[in-house]
Enzyme design. Structure first.
Site, PDB file in Angstrom:
ATOM      1  N   ASP A 164      82.326  12.206  66.947  1.00 12.95           N
ATOM      2  CA  ASP A 164      82.301  12.929  65.677  1.00 12.95           C
ATOM      3  C   ASP A 164      82.636  11.937  64.579  1.00 12.95           C
ATOM      4  OD1 ASP A 164      82.220  14.945  63.786  1.00 12.95           O
ATOM      5  OD2 ASP A 164      84.121  15.876  64.370  1.00 12.95           O
TER       6      ASP A 164
ATOM      7  N   ARG B 205      85.235  29.799  57.420  1.00 11.79           N
ATOM      8  CA  ARG B 205      85.151  28.334  57.519  1.00 11.79           C
ATOM      9  C   ARG B 205      86.146  27.804  56.499  1.00 11.79           C
ATOM     10  NH1 ARG B 205      81.481  24.401  59.428  1.00 11.79           N
ATOM     11  NH2 ARG B 205      81.141  22.608  58.067  1.00 11.79           N
TER      12      ARG B 205
END
Length: 355
Positions: free
Chosen positions: A254, A132
């Site tokens: 988002d 990530r």
């Protein structure tokens, strides 16, 4: 505001599912040992197989309880996480393996030790590497240097695991997403990129509505068009959220300011205000339409509380399905996939009728 329809709609829709046990087995064999850096790494058949497996592991988890016994996963995260970390850890643990978390927030990958050297160490201890990161180059460089599978758990370019879970959730709600009218409203960011590519692979009609100068990257647009031409899907880009939402089966948004862009928050707020998903925008969609968000949400910014907490919202179904989608991805890449008879062709899902 002008809109541009990027591909001709509709084309004859091919069968997008895995059609036989042998085809599933061959597809799974081809994915074993591979990386997942981008949705574009997957073929139509590979996406279908992952989707089928995700539904299977959700409904029949006991059949996979020891599929990855003694397998080791390392999670190297440069960004904070709730859903991604917990679902990956739970996924490998419930498949019989083990997760080791390494916090890289204060020490980005490549800073203390080169990424190739990190990769050559990790491949000797671990069976899969989950990253990530900020830079997508970190993901691709790790994948290029590690002999074990590398999974992109979010980069500045894509969020493939999120998109797979999202379309799994849509399949649960609507059946096949072939012909589904999927609308994304907001920033043309990493989540948007993976959603575009996934929609194309699954034969959905995808509309992206963004403010001017905040659209998706050209390379992702071109790849989406290329895929959609083979699946019967389509891509429409617009700066008009009202036009995008009208008649939609699903409306997705988002945050307007992603991690790493916090310094732009004040500047972005007024630009994205007309793109807020509220009751008025949802009312333009189909009566059966759903609202989607990858979370965390900034309530009152990109979405109102009424929509986020309303009956059309499936945001927590999406969050739950991160677990099952990631189980399927791990099983495929580590050679633990198998077909469950009752889930052939994603549970017998049928193509949606064209309106």
């Amino acid at each position: 505001m002008n809109s541009k329809n990027i591909t001709d709609v509709p084309k004859p829709t091919p069968t997008l599912g895995i059609q036989s046990d042998s085809a599933f087995t061959e597809t799974a064999k081809g994915l074993s040992g591979r990386d997942l850096c981008s949705i574009a790494d997957l073929s139509v058949q590979e996406m279908a197989a992952i989707m089928e497996l995700a539904h299977a592991v959700k409904t029949q988890p006991e059949d996979f309880r020891h599929a990855l016994d003694a397998k080791q996963m390392v999670l190297l995260f440069e960004k904070a996480s709730l859903r991604t970390r917990l679902t990956f850890e739970a996924a490998i643990n419930t498949l019989g393996g083990n997760a080791v978390f390494v916090d890289q927030v204060s020490s980005p990958l490549g800073e203390r030790e080169s990424i190739p050297d990190v990769a050559r160490n990790l491949e000797r201890w671990m069976n899969v590497i989950v990253l990530r990161t900020y830079s997508h180059d970190t993901v691709t460089e790790m994948a290029a240097n590690a002999k074990v599978p590398v999974i992109n758990a979010l980069s500045d370019l894509e969020h493939p695991c999120q998109a797979i879970a999202d379309f799994m959730t849509l399949e649960e709600r609507f059946g096949s997403v072939v012909g589904l009218k999927f609308t994304y409203v907001g920033d043309g960011n990493n989540v948007c990129h993976s959603l575009m590519l996934t929609a194309a692979l699954l034969g959905a009609h995808c509309t992206i509505a963004t403010p001017k100068n905040f659209g998706p990257k050209l390379e992702i647009i071109h790849k989406t068009i290329e895929i959609a031409e083979h699946t019967g899907g389509s891509l429409t880009l617009t700066h008009d959220p009202i036009k995008a939402a009208t008649g939609a089966d699903a409306i997705y948004t988002d945050v307007c300011t992603s991690m790493g862009q916090e310094h732009e928050a004040t500047k972005r707020a007024p630009i994205f205000k007309p793109f807020q998903v509220n009751e008025a925008l949802m009312a333009l969609a189909q009566p059966s339409a759903v609202f989607m968000h990858c979370l965390p949400a900034h309530r009152g910014a990109e979405v109102t509380d009424v929509v986020l907490d309303g009956s059309q919202s499936i945001v927590f179904d999406q969050a739950e399905n991160r677990l099952h989608a990631q189980k399927a991805i791990i099983l495929m890449l580590l050679g633990g996939a198998k077909r469950i008879p009752s889930h052939r062709n994603r549970g017998g899902l049928q193509a949606r009728s064209k309106r």
